[in-house]
Motif scaffolding. Sequence first.
Motif, mmCIF file in Angstrom:
data_model
loop_
_atom_site.group_PDB
_atom_site.id
_atom_site.type_symbol
_atom_site.label_atom_id
_atom_site.label_comp_id
_atom_site.label_asym_id
_atom_site.label_seq_id
_atom_site.Cartn_x
_atom_site.Cartn_y
_atom_site.Cartn_z
ATOM 1 N N CYS A 1 19.455 -40.701 14.441
ATOM 2 C CA CYS A 1 19.923 -41.198 15.739
ATOM 3 C C CYS A 1 20.754 -40.093 16.375
ATOM 4 O O CYS A 1 21.756 -39.676 15.813
ATOM 5 C CB CYS A 1 20.751 -42.474 15.581
ATOM 6 N N GLY B 1 15.841 -41.669 19.225
ATOM 7 C CA GLY B 1 15.234 -40.339 19.183
ATOM 8 C C GLY B 1 15.297 -39.579 20.486
ATOM 9 O O GLY B 1 14.959 -38.399 20.535
ATOM 10 N N ALA C 1 8.511 -46.802 14.619
ATOM 11 C CA ALA C 1 8.676 -46.803 13.162
ATOM 12 C C ALA C 1 7.438 -47.382 12.486
ATOM 13 O O ALA C 1 6.958 -48.449 12.855
ATOM 14 C CB ALA C 1 9.918 -47.611 12.787
ATOM 15 N N LEU D 1 15.747 -48.911 11.501
ATOM 16 C CA LEU D 1 14.729 -49.476 12.381
ATOM 17 C C LEU D 1 13.756 -50.313 11.561
ATOM 18 O O LEU D 1 13.408 -49.960 10.431
ATOM 19 C CB LEU D 1 13.935 -48.368 13.088
ATOM 20 N N TRP E 1 11.482 -45.499 18.404
ATOM 21 C CA TRP E 1 12.427 -44.441 18.063
ATOM 22 C C TRP E 1 12.596 -43.483 19.241
ATOM 23 O O TRP E 1 13.688 -43.022 19.525
ATOM 24 C CB TRP E 1 11.959 -43.671 16.821
ATOM 25 N N LYS E 2 11.503 -43.197 19.968
ATOM 26 C CA LYS E 2 11.566 -42.250 21.081
ATOM 27 C C LYS E 2 10.455 -42.511 22.078
ATOM 28 O O LYS E 2 9.359 -42.919 21.713
ATOM 29 C CB LYS E 2 11.418 -40.816 20.546
ATOM 30 N N LEU F 1 6.757 -42.035 11.510
ATOM 31 C CA LEU F 1 6.647 -42.394 12.931
ATOM 32 C C LEU F 1 5.188 -42.403 13.357
ATOM 33 O O LEU F 1 4.400 -41.571 12.920
ATOM 34 C CB LEU F 1 7.426 -41.395 13.792
ATOM 35 N N TYR G 1 16.378 -43.902 10.221
ATOM 36 C CA TYR G 1 15.827 -42.850 11.067
ATOM 37 C C TYR G 1 16.978 -42.112 11.754
ATOM 38 O O TYR G 1 18.035 -42.701 12.008
ATOM 39 C CB TYR G 1 14.894 -43.450 12.130
#
Length: 163
Positions: free
Chosen positions: A77, A158, A69, A88, A94-95, A116, A75
Motif C-alpha cells: 500500500c 497500488g 487481487a 485485500l 489494488w490499482k 494480481l 499487498y
Amino acid sequence: MVVKKRPPRLIPTDKRSWERYVILLILLIGSTALLFYGNDFAKLSPERRQKLEKELEELENAEQYALVAAIDGWYPCFHCKNTDHIFLLKSEVWKYGVTRKGEKERYGTGLLDRRLIYTIQYTGQLQECLKQEKIKIYTYALLPENLKRQHPLIRPPGNKRDT
C-alpha cells in the motif's frame, strides 16, 4: 476651423487583421521551406512513417485496466497510514491504470506481484481511457470494499497518486 486628419495606422488594431497577418506569415515560412528543401521537406522515411502510424494506432486503441487481487492476502500500500501493506480479499482492486501497449508490453512477462490479475475495464481512445481511470481512482473511496475498512483509503492501495 481646420480639422487635421490622422495619418493612417500601419499596425492593425482589429483582431481579424492580426489573424490575416499570422496566416500570411505561416504561408510565407512554409513556401520558403519548400523552396529551400524541395519536396523532400514533406516526405517521411518509411521507418518514420511506420512508427508514426503505429503510435497513432496506439492512441486510438488504449486500455483502462484494473489490477485485482487473485487471492486473499497482504499487498503493498503506497499511501496507507502507519503501514506499508494492506489485506485485500480476492477480486478487490489494488490499482487502476491506462496503457497503449496492452498487458504484455506494459508489464512484460508478468506482473510485479503474480498474485494480481490484469483486468481490462474499458478500451478506446487514450483520452477516454484516461478519463475512465481518473473517475475510477477518485470514486474508489466510495466502493463497498473500501468503506468496510476500519480506515478507508482515498485511492486504491497500488495507485501512488490520483493520476
